[in-house]
Design a protein around this motif. Structure first.
Motif, short mmCIF file in Angstrom:
data_model
loop_
_atom_site.label_atom_id
_atom_site.label_comp_id
_atom_site.label_asym_id
_atom_site.label_seq_id
_atom_site.Cartn_x
_atom_site.Cartn_y
_atom_site.Cartn_z
N GLU A 21 -21.26 -2.79 -6.95
CA GLU A 21 -20.26 -3.17 -6.89
C GLU A 21 -19.20 -2.83 -7.08
OE1 GLU A 21 -18.85 -5.55 -3.67
OE2 GLU A 21 -21.10 -5.81 -3.20
N THR A 22 -18.06 -2.13 -6.80
CA THR A 22 -16.58 -2.10 -7.81
C THR A 22 -16.66 -2.83 -10.01
OG1 THR A 22 -14.80 -1.04 -6.44
CG2 THR A 22 -14.17 -1.68 -8.37
N ARG A 82 -7.83 -0.40 -3.29
CA ARG A 82 -7.66 -1.62 -2.56
C ARG A 82 -8.62 -2.03 -3.15
NH1 ARG A 82 -7.18 -0.61 3.74
NH2 ARG A 82 -4.79 -0.88 4.01
N GLN A 83 -10.08 -1.28 -3.89
CA GLN A 83 -11.07 -1.90 -4.24
C GLN A 83 -10.43 -2.08 -5.71
OE1 GLN A 83 -14.53 -2.03 -3.93
NE2 GLN A 83 -13.74 -1.79 -1.35
N THR A 84 -10.03 -1.82 -6.11
CA THR A 84 -9.21 -1.90 -7.50
C THR A 84 -8.61 -2.90 -7.98
OG1 THR A 84 -9.81 0.57 -8.71
CG2 THR A 84 -7.58 -0.41 -9.88
N PHE A 85 -7.03 -3.37 -7.14
CA PHE A 85 -6.88 -4.40 -6.96
C PHE A 85 -7.59 -5.58 -6.47
CE2 PHE A 85 -4.09 -6.61 -4.52
CZ PHE A 85 -3.08 -7.11 -4.99
N SER A 86 -8.20 -5.55 -6.08
CA SER A 86 -9.42 -7.32 -5.32
C SER A 86 -9.60 -7.12 -6.62
CB SER A 86 -10.21 -6.37 -4.12
OG SER A 86 -11.24 -7.54 -4.44
N ILE A 87 -10.38 -6.22 -7.63
CA ILE A 87 -11.63 -6.74 -9.04
C ILE A 87 -9.88 -6.96 -10.56
CG2 ILE A 87 -11.54 -4.78 -9.88
CD1 ILE A 87 -14.75 -4.90 -10.16
N LYS A 94 -13.93 -0.52 7.95
CA LYS A 94 -12.78 -1.36 7.98
C LYS A 94 -11.70 -1.18 8.96
CE LYS A 94 -13.49 -2.71 2.58
NZ LYS A 94 -12.25 -2.43 1.67
N GLN A 124 -7.29 -8.35 -9.50
CA GLN A 124 -6.58 -9.75 -8.83
C GLN A 124 -7.94 -10.53 -9.44
OE1 GLN A 124 -3.79 -9.90 -8.88
NE2 GLN A 124 -3.30 -10.56 -7.08
N GLU A 176 -8.24 3.40 -1.00
CA GLU A 176 -9.57 2.40 -0.71
C GLU A 176 -9.94 2.34 -2.11
OE1 GLU A 176 -12.71 0.27 0.36
OE2 GLU A 176 -11.10 0.25 1.93
N ASP A 226 1.06 -1.56 0.04
CA ASP A 226 -0.30 -0.30 -0.05
C ASP A 226 0.44 1.47 0.08
OD1 ASP A 226 -1.95 -1.51 0.06
OD2 ASP A 226 -2.90 -1.63 2.23
#
Length: 398
Positions: free
Chosen positions: A104-105, A391-396, A192, A398, A388, A23
């Motif tokens: 959601e994203t 993180r949301q971008t990274f999650s989707i 969170k 991935q 945030e 991060d």
């Protein structure tokens, strides 16, 4: 993985690059006054422990040129951020309004862009520049996945009894007129962080985002059940230039009495109300300074401002059936001890009491400002919407 986060406004582009392994922020910056001769580029390099601030004034014609400047900053060898564009694997975009379509994203494609455009009627000042940022970023960083993170998404868990207005059904069914809420990215982030800090996902929280725009959310077990903003950002709390909740009849009365057009009323509500309407100033720091000098209007404005917050704390405590914590965040929430104290004053019967010695301390990171024996924790948590979004971008992706 390196990610670029973009928040495109009508005449500005805010950006950050993250190394998602830890991060780490590599660079953060702002390009503003786009379209003017005196456009400004400001950024800070934060790699390798350095914190170098740069400011350049030069004309920037449009958003495309602005994002090309961003690409130039990233590719500049002296800045040591990236060696080629392909290192930016994804671009996360802040999009203010996702309506009911986006809970959601989302990875951006033509259909998503079309829907964001359709939703511009619900956020005419925000969605069009957000969309423009997406279109231009796709041209400038064609190799990267484009991702939309919606401010309204966090609030999509609200039940119908919280988001529906008691007006004819056709307005909801045909035009989607309902409460959506804003600042969802900030509310999600501090929710969170609170769960991590208190070591529990099962919490009844009130999150209070106080900046130039202000909103609150009632959160149960990590999910929003109510929020103060509505169809637009005009509802709820008193803000810098927006007055929040108001009797709709006032607008009808003003329209008739002063022969005001819809656009004139819109300007009053969005640009001339709130702290500015009551004091002539929209910056909380200036209003607090005036209050210290004994200014009566400033004192009244702060009373109205904090009274509204207190009113919603009581309302949301009732909705949640109790409270575990209250969280203050954003510019005013993180920095104004007076606003926090005044907003919680007299709420001891709910188990809420602030310790003045803790409240007055300036500190980085999360801090508890409530009395040690309190049943309800009162926290100050710095928000980080860009992180945030990353993180949301990274999650989707991935």
């Amino acid at each position: 993985m390196k990610l670029l986060v973009i928040n495109a406004g009508s005449s500005s582009v805010k950006f950050q690059v993250f190394e998602m392994i830890n991060d780490l922020v590599l660079v953060s910056g702002l390009i503003e006054k786009i379209g003017e001769e005196t456009s400004e580029i400001k950024f800070e390099l934060e790699n390798s422990g350095k914190n170098n601030s740069v400011r350049v004034v030069e004309p920037i014609k449009n958003h495309k040129e602005a994002l090309q400047k961003v690409a130039g900053i990233l590719l500049d060898k002296e800045n040591q951020i990236i060696e080629k564009k392909e290192e930016i694997k994804a671009v996360g975009h802040r999009v203010v309004h996702g309506g009911e379509k986006f809970k959601e994203t989302a990875i951006i494609n033509d259909e998503v862009k079309e829907m964001i455009n359709e939703l511009s009627s619900l956020a005419p000042l925000h969605n069009p520049p957000n969309l423009q940022g997406i279109v231009v970023a796709t041209e400038v960083f064609p190799q990267a996945k484009q991702v939309a993170v919606f401010d309204t998404a966090f609030h999509q868990t609200m039940p119908a009894k919280a988001y529906r207005y008691a007006i004819p059904n056709k307005f909801y069914e045909e035009f989607g007129v309902r409460a959506y809420g804003m600042h969802g990215t900030s509310h999600r982030y501090v929710t969170k962080e609170t769960a991590k800090f208190l070591k529990s996902d099962k919490l009844k929280l009130i999150t209070i985002h106080l900046g130039n725009g202000c909103s609150m959310a009632a959160v149960r077990d990590g999910k929003c059940v109510d929020t103060t903003m509505g169809l637009t950002p005009l509802a709820g709390l008193v803000m810098g230039t927006r007055g929040g909740d108001i009797d709709p009849g006032v607008l009808i009365h003003l329209g008739k009495k002063y022969n005001l057009s819809v656009s004139e009323i819109d300007k009053i509500l969005n640009k001339e109300s709130g702290l500015k309407g009551l004091t002539g100033l929209n910056d909380m720091r200036d209003v607090l300074e005036l209050k210290e000098k004994g200014d009566v209007k400033a004192k009244l404005a702060l009373d109205v401002y904090t009274y509204r917050i207190k009113k919603y704390i009581g309302s949301y405590a009732a909705i949640l059936g109790g409270l575990d914590a209250i969280v203050f965040t954003a510019g005013v929430g993180e920095n104004s001890a007076y606003v926090r104290e005044a907003s919680c004053e007299g709420l001891e019967f709910l188990g809420i009491s602030i310790d003045p010695s803790k409240n007055d301390k300036r500190a980085k990171g999360i801090r508890v400002i409530s009395e040690d024996e309190n049943r309800v924790k009162v926290l100050v948590i710095p928000t980080n919407e860009e992180l945030e979004i990353a993180r949301q971008t990274f999650s989707i992706v991935q």
